[in-house]
Structure formats: structure tokens, C-alpha cells
Design an enzyme around this catalytic site. Structure first.
Site, PDB file in Angstrom:
ATOM      1  N   SER A 181       0.810  -1.220   0.000  1.00 26.44           N
ATOM      2  CA  SER A 181       0.000   0.000   0.000  1.00 26.44           C
ATOM      3  C   SER A 181       0.841   1.266   0.000  1.00 26.44           C
ATOM      4  O   SER A 181       0.307   2.370  -0.134  1.00 26.44           O
ATOM      5  CB  SER A 181      -0.950   0.002   1.207  1.00 26.44           C
ATOM      6  OG  SER A 181      -0.230   0.052   2.426  1.00 26.44           O
ATOM      7  N   HIS A 182       2.166   1.126   0.161  1.00 28.97           N
ATOM      8  CA  HIS A 182       3.050   2.291   0.123  1.00 28.97           C
ATOM      9  C   HIS A 182       4.106   2.163  -0.978  1.00 28.97           C
ATOM     10  O   HIS A 182       5.095   2.896  -0.973  1.00 28.97           O
ATOM     11  CB  HIS A 182       3.729   2.488   1.478  1.00 28.97           C
ATOM     12  CG  HIS A 182       2.815   3.023   2.519  1.00 28.97           C
ATOM     13  ND1 HIS A 182       2.035   2.194   3.306  1.00 28.97           N
ATOM     14  CD2 HIS A 182       2.523   4.279   2.906  1.00 28.97           C
ATOM     15  CE1 HIS A 182       1.316   2.935   4.137  1.00 28.97           C
ATOM     16  NE2 HIS A 182       1.590   4.193   3.915  1.00 28.97           N
ATOM     17  N   GLU A 213      -4.710   0.202   2.512  1.00 27.39           N
ATOM     18  CA  GLU A 213      -5.085  -1.209   2.617  1.00 27.39           C
ATOM     19  C   GLU A 213      -6.550  -1.412   2.231  1.00 27.39           C
ATOM     20  O   GLU A 213      -6.902  -2.385   1.552  1.00 27.39           O
ATOM     21  CB  GLU A 213      -4.847  -1.714   4.041  1.00 27.39           C
ATOM     22  CG  GLU A 213      -3.389  -1.769   4.451  1.00 27.39           C
ATOM     23  CD  GLU A 213      -2.613  -2.829   3.697  1.00 27.39           C
ATOM     24  OE1 GLU A 213      -3.245  -3.761   3.147  1.00 27.39           O
ATOM     25  OE2 GLU A 213      -1.378  -2.723   3.631  1.00 27.39           O
TER      26      GLU A 213
END
Length: 352
Positions: free
Chosen positions: A56-57, A197
Site C-alpha cells: 500500500s506504500h 489497505e
């Protein structure tokens, strides 16, 4: 390369080297208008997220960076302005650019002041922030310092007992330098999960676990889209809510910057990256530890060994294992995500 699953080739995943992830990120950012210094430092952080299997990053964040730039809100080339209002304080005005160049240029001053005074603060103002905080506290730890970082975001999270968003995901991160190895690091949102997420669940059509979010009517939901449209929840009920409030105050009004509510109001409905401030604190174990660094380090290591020695996992161990594997084998990227990123302007070939 395509991933093989039980003798079958999985065409849904492709393999990229770490260098290819970085080159892809730089090309996307550069072609969409980011200056070379901003593109390089943003790409470094995105690459670190992908390398450490923080999906997610990682590359997913490129889409938000480009979307925010196209909204006209973020300055893609602003040069940070550094000031020194006090002996232990560094203030960096990012001038409505992303925070990462401001951090890179402010870090040497933060480290120098911490080693001179025992403690120092870096306040980054007027910045767009999208990244995890562990790369920043890890960078502080590389100077032999303990580091703390916190930041608000958009008001996506309801307080404990409430039904309307007030807080951001409001991450808190900490790093402790360790001899001869990776630092002790934790980085967590004070919401149940990072917003990314939930977005990844929505993109893949998967339900979210109970307790992550409520819908716009304040009812519990496992539908990712309904959760994004409603409100996320804090972890630990009122404990997470209290920590989130602290972060709003310390990384907002304390340093002369916005709360998550103010950031959300500024953004309106563009869906861009949050605009606010970031607070980082560096502490020197040599000065604060009464000159007994070897003794204090031994005590710290004994405590950490007592945790891992009984089979408990230290925070970030999963990331460090993923990092080592990625450095050997590259990273696996969802083909649909890769194709979507390519459509933003870059077309490197995956490794054979």
C-alpha cells in the site's frame, strides 16, 4: 518474468528488479511534471515500500502522486525553505510540494542539532504527505539517534464512540539504532489499518475485516467501498482515539500547521494527497544516556533479545526479511497495477 504457481504460470504477476521499480517511478513522476530532485526522492521512498513488501506504500502510490499533481494543488518543483528558530529546532517550509525533499534537506540539520543538544525537532510545514514514516525514522537511526515521527492526514477516521470522520490515519513511527544491524522500528497508523489497505481491497473486490470501518450511516461494514465512503475506525477503541488526538495536536497546531479536518476541507472532493505538517524528533543516546552508551546499548539489546528469544516477532522484522529477499530476487507486481502505472507515462520492460 511471470510467477509460477504449482507448475502453472501466473500471468497476473510480473517480476521487477529494485532498480526497475525505481526507474519506473522516476519516469512516471518526471513525465508527469515533477522536477528531477522531487522525482528522485519520491521514487526512493516508493521503491523502499515496494522492496519491503509494503504494497500500500509502494508503486500503488504513484497514482495518487500523479492525481494530486494534475489537480493543480501540489507544486512539483518547489525548493524547501529551511529556518532555525531555536538551537534545537529546524523548520522546513515545503511550499506545497511533497514532504520528502524537505525531509532530505532538513535531516542533516536535525542530526547535527540532536548531537549538539541531546534532542532536536524537525517541523516540516505546508507539505503534501503520502508515504510511510519508517523510511524517515530509519534515516534518523542511521545517524546513531533514536527517532520519532508523526503526521495527520485527511479526516477519514471517526473517534471512538463517534460516527463521523475527524482524524486522519495519523501514523506514529519510532526507530532505535542497534549495533551492527537493522534498527528496531515500528510504524503504525492509529486507525485500524492504513487507508491504502482498504483501497487495495476495493480494487481487488475483496471484503475488509470487521472493525476496520463503518458506512456513512455509522453501521459496521465489510464492504471496502462503503468503508471508504463512511469512516475508518481507530485501533484499540479510545486508546487509539487518544493517540490520534495527540498526533493531530503535536503535528498540527503545535507546529503551526493544519489538522486533518482542515486538510480535508482544503482538498474538497479532488481525492488528492493530504496537505499538512509533519513532526520529527531526534534524541542522542550519548548525551541523554549520561555517557554510558556501551552499558545502555547492552541493556537495550538484552531487552530486545528477551522479546525475540521467546519466539515473539519484533516490529519490522517481516519488512527486513522481505527487503533481503527483494534484493536477491526482485519484487512481484500485480500486472493490472503495472499496466495502469505504465499508462501514466512509463514503459520499462520487466526483467526476463
Amino acid at each position: 518474468m511471470q510467477r509460477s504457481t504449482g507448475g502453472n504460470v501466473n500471468t497476473d504477476m510480473i517480476n521487477l528488479s529494485i532498480d526497475q521499480v525505481y526507474d519506473l517511478s522516476v519516469e512516471v513522476l518526471g513525465r508527469n511534471g515533477f522536477s528531477a530532485p522531487h522525482a528522485a526522492v519520491i521514487a526512493q521512498t516508493i521503491t523502499a515500500g515496494q522492496r519491503d513488501d509494503c504494497q500500500s506504500h509502494g508503486l500503488y502510490r504513484l497514482m495518487g502522486c500523479v492525481r494530486t499533481l494534475k489537480s493543480g494543488l501540489v507544486d512539483p518543483s518547489a525548493q524547501p525553505i529551511i529556518t532555525h528558530p531555536a538551537a534545537g529546532v529546524v523548520q522546513v517550509d515545503a511550499q506545497r510540494a511533497y514532504s520528502l525533499l524537505a525531509f532530505q534537506e532538513g535531516l542533516p540539520h536535525l542530526a547535527e542539532k540532536a548531537k549538539r543538544n541531546g534532542v532536536a525537532v524537525l517541523a516540516i510545514n505546508n507539505c503534501f504527505h503520502f508515504s510511510a514514516l519508517w523510511p524517515e525514522v530509519e534515516a534518523i537511526a542511521q545517524h546513531g539517534l533514536a527517532g520519532i515521527a508523526m503526521t495527520p492526514s485527511h479526516s477519514w477516521v471517526a473517534p471512538a464512540g463517534g460516527t463521523r470522520p475527524v482524524f486522519g490515519t495519523n501514523p506514529l513511527a519510532f526507530a532505535w539504532p542497534r549495533p551492527g544491524g537493522n534498527p528496531y522500528v515500528f510504524d503504525f497508523a492509529t486507525s485500524m489499518v492504513a487507508r491504502g489497505e482498504i483501497e487495495l481491497h476495493r480494487r481487488s473486490g475483496k471484503p475488509i475485516p470487521e472493525g476496520w470501518a463503518i458506512d456513512k450511516n455509522g453501521q459496521p461494514t465489510t464492504d471496502a467501498a462503503a468503508g471508504l465512503d463512511g469512516a475508518m475506525l481507530t485501533f484499540g477503541s479510545y486508546k487509539g482515539s487518544a493517540l490520534s488526538t495527540m498526533i493531530e495536536l503535536l503535528a498540527g497546531p503545535l507546529i503551526g500547521d493544519w489538522t486533518s479536518l482542515q486538510s480535508q476541507a482544503f482538498d474538497g472532493s479532488t481525492g488528492g494527497t493530504p496537505l499538512h505538517g509533519e513532526l520529527l524528533i531526534a534524541l542522542d543516546p550519548d548525551i541523554l544516556g549520561r555517557g554510558q552508551r556501551a552499558i545502555n546499548t547492552a541493556g537495550a539489546e538484552a531487552m530486545l533479545d528477551a522479546i525475540s528469544g521467546q519466539g515473539a516477532r519484533l516490529p519490522s522484522e517481516r519488512r527486513f526479511i522481505a527487503r533481503a529477499k527483494s534484493e536477491r530476487e526482485g519484487v512481484w507486481v500485480n500486472r493490472a497495477l503495472y499496466d495502469e502505472i505504465k499508462s501514466l507515462g512509463a514503459t520499462p520492460s520487466p526483467q526476463a
